[in-house]
Design an enzyme around this catalytic site. Structure first.
Site, PDB file in Angstrom:
ATOM      1  N   ASN A 153      -6.051   2.974  -6.498  1.00 49.89           N
ATOM      2  CA  ASN A 153      -5.952   3.496  -7.863  1.00 49.89           C
ATOM      3  C   ASN A 153      -6.201   2.444  -8.939  1.00 49.89           C
ATOM      4  O   ASN A 153      -6.599   2.779 -10.055  1.00 49.89           O
ATOM      5  CB  ASN A 153      -4.598   4.196  -8.089  1.00 49.89           C
ATOM      6  CG  ASN A 153      -3.406   3.328  -7.762  1.00 49.89           C
ATOM      7  OD1 ASN A 153      -3.531   2.285  -7.142  1.00 49.89           O
ATOM      8  ND2 ASN A 153      -2.231   3.772  -8.178  1.00 49.89           N
ATOM      9  N   LYS A 176      -7.909  -8.230   1.002  1.00 50.46           N
ATOM     10  CA  LYS A 176      -8.387  -7.004   1.623  1.00 50.46           C
ATOM     11  C   LYS A 176      -8.378  -5.900   0.570  1.00 50.46           C
ATOM     12  O   LYS A 176      -7.316  -5.428   0.158  1.00 50.46           O
ATOM     13  CB  LYS A 176      -7.511  -6.583   2.802  1.00 50.46           C
ATOM     14  CG  LYS A 176      -8.084  -5.357   3.523  1.00 50.46           C
ATOM     15  CD  LYS A 176      -7.018  -4.552   4.209  1.00 50.46           C
ATOM     16  CE  LYS A 176      -7.576  -3.199   4.658  1.00 50.46           C
ATOM     17  NZ  LYS A 176      -8.051  -2.376   3.513  1.00 50.46           N
ATOM     18  N   ASP A 214      -2.967  -4.501  10.444  1.00 46.76           N
ATOM     19  CA  ASP A 214      -1.879  -5.065  11.245  1.00 46.76           C
ATOM     20  C   ASP A 214      -2.189  -6.494  11.666  1.00 46.76           C
ATOM     21  O   ASP A 214      -1.317  -7.384  11.596  1.00 46.76           O
ATOM     22  CB  ASP A 214      -1.636  -4.195  12.487  1.00 46.76           C
ATOM     23  CG  ASP A 214      -1.035  -2.839  12.147  1.00 46.76           C
ATOM     24  OD1 ASP A 214      -0.690  -2.632  10.966  1.00 46.76           O
ATOM     25  OD2 ASP A 214      -0.916  -2.001  13.062  1.00 46.76           O
ATOM     26  N   GLU A 249       4.769  -3.899  -4.204  1.00 46.94           N
ATOM     27  CA  GLU A 249       4.903  -2.897  -5.258  1.00 46.94           C
ATOM     28  C   GLU A 249       4.520  -1.562  -4.620  1.00 46.94           C
ATOM     29  O   GLU A 249       3.341  -1.266  -4.435  1.00 46.94           O
ATOM     30  CB  GLU A 249       3.983  -3.204  -6.450  1.00 46.94           C
ATOM     31  CG  GLU A 249       4.108  -2.195  -7.571  1.00 46.94           C
ATOM     32  CD  GLU A 249       3.051  -2.351  -8.643  1.00 46.94           C
ATOM     33  OE1 GLU A 249       3.062  -1.556  -9.596  1.00 46.94           O
ATOM     34  OE2 GLU A 249       2.198  -3.237  -8.531  1.00 46.94           O
ATOM     35  N   ARG A 282      -0.658   7.475  -9.837  1.00 53.42           N
ATOM     36  CA  ARG A 282      -0.067   6.214 -10.251  1.00 53.42           C
ATOM     37  C   ARG A 282       1.369   6.158  -9.756  1.00 53.42           C
ATOM     38  O   ARG A 282       2.087   7.156  -9.824  1.00 53.42           O
ATOM     39  CB  ARG A 282      -0.065   6.075 -11.786  1.00 53.42           C
ATOM     40  CG  ARG A 282      -1.438   6.170 -12.394  1.00 53.42           C
ATOM     41  CD  ARG A 282      -1.470   6.265 -13.903  1.00 53.42           C
ATOM     42  NE  ARG A 282      -0.191   6.259 -14.565  1.00 53.42           N
ATOM     43  CZ  ARG A 282       0.475   7.364 -14.932  1.00 53.42           C
ATOM     44  NH1 ARG A 282      -0.016   8.557 -14.659  1.00 53.42           N
ATOM     45  NH2 ARG A 282       1.626   7.267 -15.556  1.00 53.42           N
ATOM     46  N   CYS A 283       1.797   5.005  -9.282  1.00 53.86           N
ATOM     47  CA  CYS A 283       3.178   4.885  -8.805  1.00 53.86           C
ATOM     48  C   CYS A 283       4.161   4.954  -9.954  1.00 53.86           C
ATOM     49  O   CYS A 283       5.365   5.131  -9.741  1.00 53.86           O
ATOM     50  CB  CYS A 283       3.367   3.595  -8.012  1.00 53.86           C
ATOM     51  SG  CYS A 283       3.106   2.097  -8.978  1.00 53.86           S
ATOM     52  N   GLU A 379       6.747  11.853  -2.802  1.00 54.86           N
ATOM     53  CA  GLU A 379       5.842  11.612  -3.921  1.00 54.86           C
ATOM     54  C   GLU A 379       4.504  12.334  -3.729  1.00 54.86           C
ATOM     55  O   GLU A 379       3.847  12.183  -2.705  1.00 54.86           O
ATOM     56  CB  GLU A 379       5.583  10.109  -4.074  1.00 54.86           C
ATOM     57  CG  GLU A 379       4.659   9.760  -5.223  1.00 54.86           C
ATOM     58  CD  GLU A 379       4.343   8.277  -5.279  1.00 54.86           C
ATOM     59  OE1 GLU A 379       3.857   7.818  -6.327  1.00 54.86           O
ATOM     60  OE2 GLU A 379       4.592   7.574  -4.269  1.00 54.86           O
TER      61      GLU A 379
END
Length: 393
Positions: A153, A176, A214, A249, A282-283, A379
Site C-alpha cells: 500500500n 525485499k 522465511d 508496523e 491502510r493500517c 481487519e
C-alpha cells in the site's frame, strides 16, 4: 522483466522463475519480477555484511549528502514515479503524488535529524557501591545487515522510511519489496544507487514472501528486521527470525469513537476520509464507528452526505476519481465481498455499496453490526466502514 539488484549489478536470477505484477486497474501485466534463489540470497548477505563495515566508517556528513541527493532525485522523477505507482497499485493520482512527495521530504527529514543524535555519558557514582572517578561513554552504532520488507500500500514511502535511517546510521540494507509495488520499489533502489550509495550497501531481492521470506528473515547474517505488513505475517516473521531486534508496523483494526458532545459535521467528514482514502487499504484506516443510538441517528445521514461529496469511485487514472479506486487485486476484492455478505447474513444492514466489479469494491456502509461479525472481527482491507451501537458512553 525486471532484474534484481545484488548490491553491485542488476542481474537475472538463476532460478529462471518470475512473478507477474498485475495492475489492479485493468488486470494488465505491468512487468515481471525475478524470484531469487536461496544461494543468491546467501551471496547478497555476504556482500552486504562485508560492505557494511566500510560504510559505517564513511563520515556521517557524506552519508547525509547522499540521502539528500536521493531525495532530490525522487523530486526530479516525481511525475514518472507518481504515474508508475498509480498504475501498479491503483492509487488515485493525488494519493500517488502525495506518497512520492512525502517520501522525498521524509528522507530529507531523516538526513537532518541524524546529525542531532548524540551519545551519552554516565558518572560511575550513579550506581550503588561506586564512587566518582569513572565515566561510562554510550555511543550509537550500527546494527549491521538490516532486512527491510515493505507493504504494497505504500511501497515507496514505507520502504524509504526504513532504508534511509538504516543507511544513515551506517547499516547495510537488504530490501525485499512487495510483489504489487515491486516495480516502484526497484525504482527507489535505483535512485539510492544513483545518489551514490556504495556497492553492496543496498541490495534488493525479489520474489513472493512464501518463496523467499522465511529464508531471508531467518538468515544468520541478519542483525535486524524492519517490516510493515499484516499482523499475521508479523507473527510468522517473529517466530522465524533469530534473536535480533524486530521493528514491526502491523495491521490495525481501528475504531472511531464518537462521543455525544462531538461536532458531528466534522466527525462525519473525518470518518469518510479515514475510512475510504486509498480504498481503505491502510493500517490507519477507520474500520468501524462506535456511538450511542442517538448519536448514530444524527451522524449516519451526515456521513452519507459527506460520502457523496468527498468520494468519487472509479479508474484512478481519471482526475474525477477521488479516494476510492480498485483494491490491490481481484482476489482481495472477493475476500472483502465475502466479509460483507457474511456479515449481512448475520444481521448487518447494508446502507450503501457492497457490490464488486473485478478489483473494484463500491464504498460500503453497514449498520446494525456486532463485534463478532467478519467485517469487525478481522481487519477488512477495503472501502468498508461499519457502525456499532452501544448503550451508553
Amino acid at each position: 522483466t525486471y532484474s534484481f539488484f545484488d548490491g553491485k549489478d542488476w542481474v537475472e536470477s538463476k532460478s529462471k522463475k518470475t512473478v507477474d505484477v498485475i495492475s489492479p486497474i485493468d488486470s494488465s501485466v505491468m512487468g515481471k519480477l525475478q524470484v531469487v534463489t536461496t544461494a543468491e540470497i546467501d551471496a547478497v548477505m555476504h556482500t552486504s555484511a562485508s560492505a557494511q563495515r566500510e560504510w559505517e566508517n564513511v563520515p556521517l556528513n557524506k552519508r547525509v549528502n547522499i540521502m539528500h541527493l536521493a531525495a532530490d532525485w525522487i523530486r526530479h522523477f516525481e511525475e514518472y514515479l507518481t504515474h508508475l505507482l498509480m498504475r501498479e497499485i491503483g492509487k488515485t493520482i493525488d494519493e500517488a503524488k502525495g506518497e512520492i512527495v512525502r517520501t522525498a521530504d521524509l528522507i530529507d527529514y531523516y538526513a537532518d535529524e541524524v546529525q542531532s543524535l548524540r551519545g551519552e555519558t554516565i558518572d560511575s557514582d550513579n550506581f550503588p557501591g561506586f564512587e566518582k572517578g569513572r565515566v561510562a561513554l554510550i555511543e550509537r552504532v550500527a546494527h549491521g545487515v538490516v532486512v527491510v520488507i515493505a507493504p504494497f500500500n505504500y511501497p515507496v514511502n514505507l520502504a524509504a522510511s526504513k532504508i534511509a535511517p538504516a543507511l544513515l546510521m551506517g547499516n547495510s540494507v537488504v530490501f525485499k519489496p512487495p510483489t504489487q509495488g515491486g516495480i516502484s520499489g526497484l525504482h527507489l533502489v535505483r535512485i539510492f544507487q544513483k545518489a551514490g550509495v556504495p556497492e553492496g550497501v543496498l541490495s534488493c531481492v525479489t520474489g513472493g514472501g512464501g518463496e523467499i521470506g522465511d529464508y531471508l528473515v531467518s538468515h544468520p547474517s541478519v542483525r535486524m528486521v524492519a517490516f510493515t505488513g499484516s499482523s499475521d505475517t508479523g507473527v510468522a516473521i517473529a517466530s522465524k527470525a533469530a534473536m535480533v531486534p524486530l521493528l514491526f508496523e502491523c495491521g490495525g483494526n481501528n475504531p472511531a469513537v464518537v462521543l455525544p458532545d462531538a461536532d458531528l459535521h466534522s466527525a462525519s467528514r473525518e470518518i469518510v476520509k479515514g475510512a475510504f482514502s486509498f480504498a481503505g487499504q491502510r493500517c490507519t484506516a477507520i474500520k468501524y464507528v462506535i456511538a450511542t443510538k442517538g448519536v448514530l441517528e444524527k451522524l449516519l445521514p451526515l456521513v452519507k452526505e459527506a460520502l457523496k461529496d468527498m468520494v468519487h469511485p472509479g479508474d484512478p487514472r481519471s482526475p474525477k476519481t477521488k479516494l476510492v479506486g480498485p483494491v490491490i487485486s481481484e482476489s482481495a476484492a472477493k475476500q472483502i465481498e465475502e466479509s460483507i455478505a457474511s456479515s449481512i447474513k448475520e444481521g448487518a444492514k447494508l446502507v450503501i455499496g457492497g457490490k464488486r466489479n473485478k478489483s473494484f469494491i463500491e464504498p460500503t456502509i453497514l449498520t446494525n453490526v456486532k463485534p463478532t461479525m467478519p467485517v469487525v472481527a478481522k481487519e477488512v482491507f477495503g472501502p468498508v466502514v461499519s457502525f456499532i451501537t452501544v448503550k451508553s458512553m
